[in-house]
Enzyme design. Sequence first.
Site, PDB file in Angstrom:
ATOM      1  N   ASN A 318       0.829  -1.207   0.000  1.00 37.01           N
ATOM      2  CA  ASN A 318       0.000   0.000   0.000  1.00 37.01           C
ATOM      3  C   ASN A 318       0.871   1.268   0.000  1.00 37.01           C
ATOM      4  O   ASN A 318       0.754   2.131   0.869  1.00 37.01           O
ATOM      5  CB  ASN A 318      -0.943  -0.007   1.204  1.00 37.01           C
ATOM      6  CG  ASN A 318      -2.245   0.721   0.923  1.00 37.01           C
ATOM      7  OD1 ASN A 318      -2.402   1.370  -0.118  1.00 37.01           O
ATOM      8  ND2 ASN A 318      -3.182   0.637   1.844  1.00 37.01           N
ATOM      9  N   HIS A 349      -8.754   3.584   7.966  1.00 37.27           N
ATOM     10  CA  HIS A 349      -9.088   2.226   7.544  1.00 37.27           C
ATOM     11  C   HIS A 349     -10.516   1.840   7.898  1.00 37.27           C
ATOM     12  O   HIS A 349     -11.134   1.058   7.176  1.00 37.27           O
ATOM     13  CB  HIS A 349      -8.109   1.220   8.163  1.00 37.27           C
ATOM     14  CG  HIS A 349      -6.865   1.015   7.364  1.00 37.27           C
ATOM     15  ND1 HIS A 349      -5.737   1.775   7.553  1.00 37.27           N
ATOM     16  CD2 HIS A 349      -6.576   0.156   6.360  1.00 37.27           C
ATOM     17  CE1 HIS A 349      -4.799   1.378   6.706  1.00 37.27           C
ATOM     18  NE2 HIS A 349      -5.280   0.405   5.973  1.00 37.27           N
TER      19      HIS A 349
END
Length: 495
Positions: A318, A349
């Site tokens: 990521n 998140h």
Amino acid sequence: QVNFVVCQLFALLAAIWFRTYLHSSKTSPFIRHVVATLLGLYLALFCFGWYALHFVIQSGISYYIMIIIGVENMHKYCFVFALGYLTVCQITRVYIFDYGQYSADFSGPMMIITQKITSLAFEIHDGMFRKNEDLTPSQRCLAVRRMPSLLEYLSYNCNFMGILAGPLCSYKDYITFIEGRSYQLQQSEANGKEDTKYEQTDPSPNIAVAQKLLICGLSLLFHMTITKTLPVEYNIDDNFRATASWPVRFFYLYVSLMAARPKYYFAWTLADAINNAAGFGFRGYDKNGVTRWDLISNLRIQQIEFSTSFKMFLDNWNIQTALWLKRVCYERATFSPTIQTFILSAIWHGVYPGYYLTFLTGVLMTLAARAIRNNIRHYFVESPAVKVCYDIITWMATQIAISYTVVPFVLLSVKPSFTFYSSCYFCLHIASILVLLVFPLKRTQKGSKKHETIQPVWSKTLEEENLLQKNSYSTTNNSFSQKQEITCRYQTLKQ
């Protein structure tokens, strides 16, 4: 999931058409912005139904805030609103509609849009309010010197290439691509000087796209055949915990978490291929003259699977999100930037408790891994044979530590997460604490900056990145430095 795959495959075909028939040499930027935006909103509507209105509402209100607040403080208001709106949507989806289900997981695209809204707000603040000498080199390169139009803003946030799965890109990179200036700049920078005879160079992305589609196919095949037979939930099965030996349990822990990764490989690599097919993502040429199409790539699979340190894994996973965290939080935090960065990452998140357990465990693992590396690695690198043994051992330890850390991220809830950790007697938590008690952490020269004992990928300053490029174990430092070189080319352009 079916809708997502269908929409992404349609986006791939649309990207090929976009590059072929709406090439910047044939079409005005206005038309390219309009088409990219309308296609993106159509895909969002098809995939998520009327939940897609959240994308427009979040972007529209953020743009309104930018206009009415002014460049002095609008980055703060945009940050609070965008992240708050995302959090409210995540709470309603998780705790009001359907906990643990992804039938209407519209928050995924909103996470990318939130990144774009906040990063652009800070870039405009840097470019239109702060003094040039007060900016870091990276902030100076990314600074935006004029307010984007509403169309440019919506196109950046909701274009069909990145609305469903990203990845994040800088506003300058996107606008340069739409206006058709990326190839000229990349080619002219290849030899370190401007060379106008290459201005019409338009390298083909076909080979890069084909390679990434092959990776997508293999990842999808692995996910549909192997992943189903190795569920992560089996790690907390009562019979398995009661009968399996410790080596068997840790081996299954590793293979089950490894089997959970291909779905991310598929989604992120396909998203990267879509951008490349449209002509976006070109990063110049390597020393052998081979084209590089990884400007906005989000992961490096080989480095992930063969990581020999906790840091190396994080450096290659990521990537664009790590850069976003660095730019909007770590570089700008006035106190405890590492803690603030981990908190922001957890909030971004989502609201599942498992996410927070993973990040708390990750802090402990990062500290312990750094302490071990700083204190014992130099004893094993002089002899090639010994270094091979050291690399094998550290690879095994890293893969187990990563798997152990992210189990709550997959299980989502507190009870199953604690069931897993308690069945392991919190062994790696305890081991990490013991490591920190036995091995001292190296202090930085500035003793007041204690936060620098934890150095995730986004925590490196530009100077540190340049010094660490030669380290063979890390690839993202080099990637970020290359990113700096690429973005710095915009200083010579008309804003």
